[in-house]
Design a protein around this motif. Structure first.
Motif, PDB file in Angstrom:
ATOM      1  N   ASP A 121     -30.225 -98.435 139.346  1.00  0.00           N
ATOM      2  CA  ASP A 121     -30.511 -98.525 140.774  1.00  0.00           C
ATOM      3  C   ASP A 121     -31.604 -99.593 140.940  1.00  0.00           C
ATOM      4  OD1 ASP A 121     -31.614 -98.201 143.276  1.00  0.00           O
ATOM      5  OD2 ASP A 121     -31.430 -96.011 143.254  1.00  0.00           O
ATOM      6  N   PRO A 122     -31.340-100.645 141.714  1.00  0.00           N
ATOM      7  CA  PRO A 122     -32.319-101.744 141.806  1.00  0.00           C
ATOM      8  C   PRO A 122     -33.659-101.312 142.396  1.00  0.00           C
ATOM      9  CG  PRO A 122     -30.490-102.067 143.355  1.00  0.00           C
ATOM     10  CD  PRO A 122     -30.138-100.886 142.518  1.00  0.00           C
ATOM     11  N   ASN A 123     -33.677-100.150 143.073  1.00  0.00           N
ATOM     12  CA  ASN A 123     -34.927 -99.721 143.722  1.00  0.00           C
ATOM     13  C   ASN A 123     -35.836 -98.894 142.814  1.00  0.00           C
ATOM     14  OD1 ASN A 123     -33.976-100.849 146.156  1.00  0.00           O
ATOM     15  ND2 ASN A 123     -32.646 -99.037 146.377  1.00  0.00           N
ATOM     16  N   VAL A 124     -35.360 -98.608 141.579  1.00  0.00           N
ATOM     17  CA  VAL A 124     -36.155 -97.768 140.673  1.00  0.00           C
ATOM     18  C   VAL A 124     -36.502 -98.606 139.431  1.00  0.00           C
ATOM     19  CG1 VAL A 124     -36.109 -95.643 139.290  1.00  0.00           C
ATOM     20  CG2 VAL A 124     -34.895 -95.725 141.489  1.00  0.00           C
ATOM     21  N   PRO A 125     -37.771 -98.570 138.975  1.00  0.00           N
ATOM     22  CA  PRO A 125     -38.114 -99.355 137.779  1.00  0.00           C
ATOM     23  C   PRO A 125     -37.277 -98.911 136.573  1.00  0.00           C
ATOM     24  CG  PRO A 125     -40.091 -98.394 138.783  1.00  0.00           C
ATOM     25  CD  PRO A 125     -38.912 -97.823 139.515  1.00  0.00           C
ATOM     26  N   ARG A 126     -36.840 -99.872 135.776  1.00  0.00           N
ATOM     27  CA  ARG A 126     -36.009 -99.551 134.601  1.00  0.00           C
ATOM     28  C   ARG A 126     -36.875 -99.034 133.469  1.00  0.00           C
ATOM     29  NH1 ARG A 126     -31.849-104.684 134.182  1.00  0.00           N
ATOM     30  NH2 ARG A 126     -30.958-104.386 136.248  1.00  0.00           N
ATOM     31  N   ASP A 127     -36.479 -97.929 132.894  1.00  0.00           N
ATOM     32  CA  ASP A 127     -37.250 -97.383 131.769  1.00  0.00           C
ATOM     33  C   ASP A 127     -36.276 -96.803 130.730  1.00  0.00           C
ATOM     34  OD1 ASP A 127     -38.929 -96.168 129.987  1.00  0.00           O
ATOM     35  OD2 ASP A 127     -40.143 -95.121 131.507  1.00  0.00           O
ATOM     36  N   GLY A 128     -35.851 -97.659 129.818  1.00  0.00           N
ATOM     37  CA  GLY A 128     -34.890 -97.260 128.781  1.00  0.00           C
ATOM     38  C   GLY A 128     -35.449 -96.160 127.884  1.00  0.00           C
ATOM     39  N   ASP A 129     -36.726 -96.250 127.534  1.00  0.00           N
ATOM     40  CA  ASP A 129     -37.317 -95.241 126.632  1.00  0.00           C
ATOM     41  C   ASP A 129     -37.286 -93.852 127.277  1.00  0.00           C
ATOM     42  OD1 ASP A 129     -37.749 -97.122 124.743  1.00  0.00           O
ATOM     43  OD2 ASP A 129     -39.883 -97.403 125.196  1.00  0.00           O
ATOM     44  N   ALA A 130     -37.496 -93.811 128.595  1.00  0.00           N
ATOM     45  CA  ALA A 130     -37.472 -92.502 129.275  1.00  0.00           C
ATOM     46  C   ALA A 130     -36.064 -91.908 129.227  1.00  0.00           C
ATOM     47  CB  ALA A 130     -37.937 -92.659 130.724  1.00  0.00           C
ATOM     48  N   LEU A 131     -35.049 -92.766 129.303  1.00  0.00           N
ATOM     49  CA  LEU A 131     -33.668 -92.270 129.237  1.00  0.00           C
ATOM     50  C   LEU A 131     -33.379 -91.728 127.837  1.00  0.00           C
ATOM     51  CD1 LEU A 131     -31.757 -95.048 131.226  1.00  0.00           C
ATOM     52  CD2 LEU A 131     -32.623 -92.841 132.048  1.00  0.00           C
ATOM     53  N   ILE A 132     -33.830 -92.440 126.817  1.00  0.00           N
ATOM     54  CA  ILE A 132     -33.628 -91.975 125.427  1.00  0.00           C
ATOM     55  C   ILE A 132     -34.326 -90.629 125.234  1.00  0.00           C
ATOM     56  CG2 ILE A 132     -34.201 -92.481 123.012  1.00  0.00           C
ATOM     57  CD1 ILE A 132     -33.836 -95.489 123.725  1.00  0.00           C
ATOM     58  N   ALA A 133     -35.551 -90.543 125.740  1.00  0.00           N
ATOM     59  CA  ALA A 133     -36.328 -89.299 125.583  1.00  0.00           C
ATOM     60  C   ALA A 133     -35.642 -88.133 126.307  1.00  0.00           C
ATOM     61  CB  ALA A 133     -37.749 -89.492 126.114  1.00  0.00           C
ATOM     62  N   ALA A 134     -35.016 -88.412 127.436  1.00  0.00           N
ATOM     63  CA  ALA A 134     -34.359 -87.335 128.194  1.00  0.00           C
ATOM     64  C   ALA A 134     -33.203 -86.739 127.382  1.00  0.00           C
ATOM     65  CB  ALA A 134     -33.846 -87.875 129.533  1.00  0.00           C
ATOM     66  N   VAL A 135     -32.426 -87.597 126.714  1.00  0.00           N
ATOM     67  CA  VAL A 135     -31.302 -87.085 125.917  1.00  0.00           C
ATOM     68  C   VAL A 135     -31.846 -86.275 124.736  1.00  0.00           C
ATOM     69  CG1 VAL A 135     -29.290 -87.693 124.534  1.00  0.00           C
ATOM     70  CG2 VAL A 135     -29.803 -88.989 126.618  1.00  0.00           C
ATOM     71  N   PRO A 166     -29.453 -91.995 122.461  1.00  0.00           N
ATOM     72  CA  PRO A 166     -29.031 -93.377 122.260  1.00  0.00           C
ATOM     73  C   PRO A 166     -30.106 -94.116 121.469  1.00  0.00           C
ATOM     74  CG  PRO A 166     -28.840 -92.761 124.575  1.00  0.00           C
ATOM     75  CD  PRO A 166     -29.612 -91.666 123.893  1.00  0.00           C
ATOM     76  N   ARG A 167     -29.667 -94.970 120.597  1.00  0.00           N
ATOM     77  CA  ARG A 167     -30.642 -95.789 119.857  1.00  0.00           C
ATOM     78  C   ARG A 167     -30.994 -97.026 120.680  1.00  0.00           C
ATOM     79  NH1 ARG A 167     -31.722 -93.287 114.499  1.00  0.00           N
ATOM     80  NH2 ARG A 167     -30.393 -91.470 114.726  1.00  0.00           N
ATOM     81  N   GLU A 168     -30.192 -97.283 121.704  1.00  0.00           N
ATOM     82  CA  GLU A 168     -30.418 -98.481 122.516  1.00  0.00           C
ATOM     83  C   GLU A 168     -29.873 -98.229 123.915  1.00  0.00           C
ATOM     84  OE1 GLU A 168     -28.658-102.982 122.544  1.00  0.00           O
ATOM     85  OE2 GLU A 168     -28.406-101.855 120.699  1.00  0.00           O
ATOM     86  N   ILE A 169     -30.601 -98.744 124.930  1.00  0.00           N
ATOM     87  CA  ILE A 169     -30.088 -98.712 126.303  1.00  0.00           C
ATOM     88  C   ILE A 169     -29.859-100.169 126.711  1.00  0.00           C
ATOM     89  CG2 ILE A 169     -30.579 -98.119 128.717  1.00  0.00           C
ATOM     90  CD1 ILE A 169     -30.542 -95.575 127.127  1.00  0.00           C
ATOM     91  N   ARG A 170     -28.656-100.474 127.149  1.00  0.00           N
ATOM     92  CA  ARG A 170     -28.386-101.831 127.645  1.00  0.00           C
ATOM     93  C   ARG A 170     -28.135-101.752 129.143  1.00  0.00           C
ATOM     94  NH1 ARG A 170     -24.265-104.514 123.232  1.00  0.00           N
ATOM     95  NH2 ARG A 170     -25.553-103.968 121.437  1.00  0.00           N
ATOM     96  N   PHE A 171     -29.006-102.407 129.906  1.00  0.00           N
ATOM     97  CA  PHE A 171     -28.803-102.432 131.355  1.00  0.00           C
ATOM     98  C   PHE A 171     -27.777-103.514 131.675  1.00  0.00           C
ATOM     99  CE2 PHE A 171     -32.954-100.368 130.950  1.00  0.00           C
ATOM    100  CZ  PHE A 171     -32.745 -99.263 131.760  1.00  0.00           C
TER     101      PHE A 171
END
Ligand code: MLC
Ligand code: AMP
Length: 492
Positions: free
Chosen positions: A444-458, A468-473
């Motif tokens: 979502d362009p209105n929210v700052p991107r945080d790949g590490d937070a997504l990995i931590a959530a899983v 995931p070992r990697e998040i690709r936007f």
């Protein structure tokens, strides 16, 4: 039938040894190894504890599958008493834990480490307090379930697979036949105790044969080398990621190479071992690796026999008592033994699950009209019947480090995170892990991107190894005309 005949008249042969590595919390007085006589007493004491808790044969008991002796004793005691163990990964996340407990409805949850456990669980008896004089709690078991293991599918939460004492015994005896596995063999492994490989083959297999399990709690090449060196006759069980790391270590440290070279048998399984790794292993240790192939739902299906020696690229012929078919897309049986025609592997036999727990819908899909289980794996068959696994029907199943992970369960967590508009998960080739989990996210362009937070959530919701070992936007996901994400394009 008893799963562990040696425990009926136990002696002083080593049964279990655990190398816990550097301990964070010291356990004064707790032994690091048990002989069969002590294991029988400890297992009796565990069963007495189950009775005190009102847990009887046929009941389910969840147990945090920590790699320590009290946990191993409890898993053995449960199996002797006909109590169904539901082993929980110590790194299980909140959502997956809730799913397993709701689905399995265990009578109690046990742990060897009450203080270290963030959710409520009852303590296992510490081994130093055990002074049981009762005979070992051997029950005659047959079709009784003794394990309930959870395994991922392409979509949804993991499904429960009940394994019976009879099915486990049949599979272990067939492996003993293939590998010349006897009471003289010690099994060395560093596998987790909540899956078939480490628990059924590693723990139950070693004890059914009447030899020892030398378990390394945290995978570490030097610790594996030390256990192999300490054993007069050892079989090493490992997943390909561990083999890869052992080869790297052996190249740097001659003592690891020579310990690997002296093992009676080195077995790789749970994922395919690339031919390249077979060659590297042979060149550094002077010996080969045999592969075997299986699933949680079927136990081990095929294996290269010890007397055949290494056969890179092949997982061997069906084990004794296991029926294997290859079928084409229309379900027609493929008779070819040409090592070229590809079909799905179907399996029938005493070790195959009766059905997934509470999942009639999944059972409908999983079995054909003749009761063969559809593995979803694609293989060819050579002239002597040996299979070569060449792929999987679904791109939504990922094997990472030997763990099976469904893309769907990860996508479901990602889509709930703020800032994620769309998400798709795929396994990309990885020299170390086999497949690396990569998440493709449209943000979502209105929210700052945080790949590490997504990995931590899983890691927090499911289990650490599912992260995931990697998040690709990405700007968008490749979709077909029906709107379905084209995973093959993501993997390209
Ligand atoms: C990393 N860590 C985190 C984290 N990221 N913790 C919390 N949150 C995060 N976001 C921690 C981990 O907990 C772990 O800690 C450490 O970092 C490394 O984790 P990892 O990167 O996941 O481990 P890795 O090195 O990749 O593990 C490799 C491995 C493992 C080979 C040891 O993949 C493994 O044990 N595989 C075996 C799988 C298996 O048994 N499969 C059999 C299925 S049965 P710490 O403290 O723990 O180090 C089957 C049937 C058959 O298939 O045929 O056998
Ligand atoms: P699990 O559900 O974790 O038991 O994983 C089972 C899957 O692991 C199988 O369906 C195969 O895809 C894979 N597998 C196990 N052993 C092998 C092997 N030796 N070679 C290739 N794939 C394997």
């Amino acid at each position: 039938m008893s799963l562990f005949p040696r425990l009926a008249s136990p002696d002083v042969r080593l049964a279990l040894e655990v190398d816990e590595g550097p301990r964070l919390t010291p356990h004064p007085g707790n032994p690091r190894s048990l002989d069969y006589a002590t294991l029988a007493r400890a297992a009796s004491a565990h069963v007495a504890q189950l009775h005190e808790l009102g847990v009887e044969r046929g009941a389910r008991v969840a147990i945090w599958a920590r790699s320590d002796l009290p946990t191993l004793v409890a898993l053995v005691g449960n199996a002797l008493a006909g109590v169904v163990s539901v082993p929980l990964s110590p790194k299980l996340g909140a959502r997956e834990l809730m799913h397993v407990l709701t689905d399995a409805e265990p009578a109690v949850v046990l742990t060897s480490d009450v203080e270290g456990q963030s959710t409520p669980a009852l303590p296992l008896r510490a081994l130093e307090t055990i002074d049981a004089s009762e005979p070992p709690p051997i029950r005659e078991l047959d079709d009784d379930p003794v394990l309930l293991l959870y395994t991922s599918g392409t979509t949804g939460a993991p499904k429960g697979v009940e394994l019976s004492a009879r099915g486990i015994a049949a599979n272990l005896d067939a492996l003993a036949d293939a590998w010349g596995w006897t009471e003289a063999d010690d099994v060395v492994h560093a596998l987790p105790l909540f899956h078939v490989h480490g628990l059924v083959l590693g723990l139950f297999g070693a004890l059914r044969a009447g030899g020892a399990l030398r378990h390394v709690a945290r995978f570490e090449p030097a610790a594996i080398g030390a256990q192999l060196a300490a054993s007069p006759r050892a079989m090493l069980f490992a997943v390909p990621t561990m083999i890869h790391r052992l080869i790297d270590a052996a190249e740097a440290d001659r003592s690891v190479a020579s310990a690997l070279g002296r093992a009676r048998l080195v077995v790789s399984g749970s994922a395919g071992l690339p031919t390249r790794e077979h060659r590297r292993f042979e060149s550094i240790t002077g010996r080969g690796i045999v592969e075997r192939y299986g699933l949680t739902e079927t136990l081990i299906v095929c294996g290269v026999r010890a007397d055949e020696g290494a056969r890179p690229g092949y997982v061997g012929r069906p084990l004794r008592g296991v029926e294997v078919r290859l079928v084409d897309d229309a379900g027609a049986v493929i008779d070819a033994h040409d090592d070229a025609t590809i079909g799905e592997v179907l399996v029938r036999g005493p070790s195959v699950l009766a059905g997934y727990l509470h999942r009639p819908d999944a059972n409908e899909e999983a079995f054909d009209a003749e009761g063969f289980f559809r593995t979803g794996d694609l293989a060819t068959r050579a002239s002597d019947g040996a299979l070569r696994i060449v792929g999987r029907k679904s791109t939504d199943l990922i094997k990472c480090g030997g763990f099976k992970i469904g893309a769907g369960e990860i996508e479901a967590v990602l889509l709930e995170q703020s800032g994620v508009r769309e998400g798709a998960v795929a396994g990309l080739p990885d020299d170390d892990l086999g497949e690396r989990i990569v998440a493709f996210v449209v943000a979502d362009p209105n929210v700052p991107r945080d790949g590490d937070a997504l990995i931590a959530a899983v890691a927090r919701e499911l289990a650490v190894h599912k992260r995931p070992r990697e998040i690709r936007f990405v700007d968008d996901l490749p979709r077909n005309a029906m709107g379905k994400v084209q995973k093959a394009k993501l993997r390209a």
